[in-house]
Design an enzyme around this catalytic site. Structure first.
Site, PDB file in Angstrom:
ATOM      1  N   PRO A   2      88.926   9.403  35.310  1.00  6.17           N
ATOM      2  CA  PRO A   2      89.075  10.804  35.734  1.00  6.17           C
ATOM      3  C   PRO A   2      90.412  11.415  35.314  1.00  6.17           C
ATOM      4  CG  PRO A   2      88.731   9.327  37.627  1.00  6.17           C
ATOM      5  CD  PRO A   2      88.862   8.479  36.426  1.00  6.17           C
ATOM      6  N   GLU A   3      90.332  12.520  34.604  1.00  4.64           N
ATOM      7  CA  GLU A   3      91.525  13.293  34.272  1.00  4.64           C
ATOM      8  C   GLU A   3      91.379  14.670  34.913  1.00  4.64           C
ATOM      9  OE1 GLU A   3      92.719  13.093  30.154  1.00  4.64           O
ATOM     10  OE2 GLU A   3      91.882  11.093  29.920  1.00  4.64           O
ATOM     11  N   LYS A  58      96.490  14.492  38.952  1.00  3.74           N
ATOM     12  CA  LYS A  58      95.253  13.747  39.213  1.00  3.74           C
ATOM     13  C   LYS A  58      95.110  13.381  40.697  1.00  3.74           C
ATOM     14  CE  LYS A  58      95.991  11.627  34.761  1.00  3.74           C
ATOM     15  NZ  LYS A  58      96.159  10.329  34.100  1.00  3.74           N
ATOM     16  N   ARG A 111      86.065  -0.731  40.761  1.00  3.22           N
ATOM     17  CA  ARG A 111      87.207  -1.628  40.579  1.00  3.22           C
ATOM     18  C   ARG A 111      88.204  -1.597  41.740  1.00  3.22           C
ATOM     19  NH1 ARG A 111      89.141  -0.532  34.507  1.00  3.22           N
ATOM     20  NH2 ARG A 111      90.756  -1.993  35.120  1.00  3.22           N
ATOM     21  N   LYS A 150     112.774  13.445  25.239  1.00  3.83           N
ATOM     22  CA  LYS A 150     111.813  12.342  25.154  1.00  3.83           C
ATOM     23  C   LYS A 150     111.992  11.611  23.831  1.00  3.83           C
ATOM     24  CE  LYS A 150     109.363  12.410  28.851  1.00  3.83           C
ATOM     25  NZ  LYS A 150     109.246  11.163  29.578  1.00  3.83           N
ATOM     26  N   ARG A 250      98.306   1.688  25.526  1.00  3.08           N
ATOM     27  CA  ARG A 250      97.009   2.355  25.644  1.00  3.08           C
ATOM     28  C   ARG A 250      96.444   2.640  24.254  1.00  3.08           C
ATOM     29  NH1 ARG A 250      96.334   4.964  30.586  1.00  3.08           N
ATOM     30  NH2 ARG A 250      94.177   5.075  29.923  1.00  3.08           N
TER      31      ARG A 250
END
Ligand SMILES: [Zn+2]
Length: 261
Positions: A2-3, A58, A111, A150, A250
């Protein structure tokens, strides 16, 4: 996974079922959830009215009339199942919120990574969150500022919830494909024009019209995503081959032939 769009949809379903109603009980069923929601904290929610429900990143926040807030995060697989207290409990129900009108909202999660916690009035357990990816005021100037220190590539930077709240692995990859940007590009060195394109692309991938209807838990059609989970398939824009690389642990899917910005 889910995003933002899926959590937004879940929060709306929750609102339709529970907003304005009074909590009969909040219960953790799975041991992993019991560790996050003590009986004492669960008791604080009892007999309180759900005054407001909102999504932040989220997270789903259930603001109670006592001032406390129930905070829910679906992590990788969570979802709501909405029914009544007389229904059999789903075998993957990890926690339940029962309302005094007989509505039962179950947090189902194969999960068991999801969480339900209760924040006391005036306390927030939320991490630092950047601007919402769906915020209409999101623009290139915001991203320039958020990304300037960043030292990581643009794809993991977009997934950093302190930069943008709500984007995850799927929609970050999809937005970069839409904007024709290389996910490996340095985030701090992105030009304003590229970031303007990226903002447009983020809006596009999050827009309900572009996405197929239906719950995200349904099996994904072949063409629901342009790059996500399409390693080895043909890029629908340039005919190139979608590749998978690993960034910050990822999978990143992209087309090296047309994502060159
Ligand atoms: Zn391509």
């Amino acid at each position: 996974m889910p995003e933002l769009p899926e959590v937004e949809r879940a929060a709306r379903a929750l609102s339709r079922a529970a907003l304005g109603k009074t909590i009969a009980s909040v219960r953790a069923i799975h041991p992993a959830l019991k560790r996050k929601l003590s009986p004492a904290m669960a008791r604080r929610a009892r007999s309180k009215r759900i005054a407001r429900i909102e999504r932040r990143g989220k997270h789903q926040l259930l603001h109670l009339d006592s001032g406390d807030t129930i905070v829910v995060h679906f992590r990788m697989n969570g979802d709501w199942e909405i029914g009544t207290t007389g229904d059999p409990l789903d075998k993957f129900a990890r926690g339940v919120i029962e309302l005094t009108d007989g509505t039962r909202v179950s947090l189902v999660d194969r999960r068991a990574l999801s969480s339900i916690t209760v924040d006391r009035e005036g306390v927030s357990s939320l991490p630092r969150l950047g601007r919402e990816a769906s915020d209409p005021t999101l623009d290139a100037d915001y991203l320039i500022d958020a990304l300037k220190r960043k030292k990581i590539a643009i794809k993991p930077a977009l997934m950093d919830q302190a930069v943008l709240a709500g984007l995850g692995n799927i929609y970050a990859a999809e937005a970069l494909w839409e904007a024709e940007l290389d996910p490996r590009s340095s985030s701090a060195k992105m030009s304003k024009t590229k970031l303007e394109n990226l903002v447009t692309a983020i809006r596009l991938v999050l827009s309900p019209r572009r996405r197929r209807p239906g719950r995200y838990t349904e099996s994904r059609g072949r063409d629901r995503f342009a790059v996500y989970d399409r390693e080895g398939k043909v890029c629908r824009r340039c005919g190139g081959t979608i590749q998978r690389i690993v960034q910050a642990g990822r999978s990143t899917y992209f087309c090296p032939d047309c994502q060159i910005g």
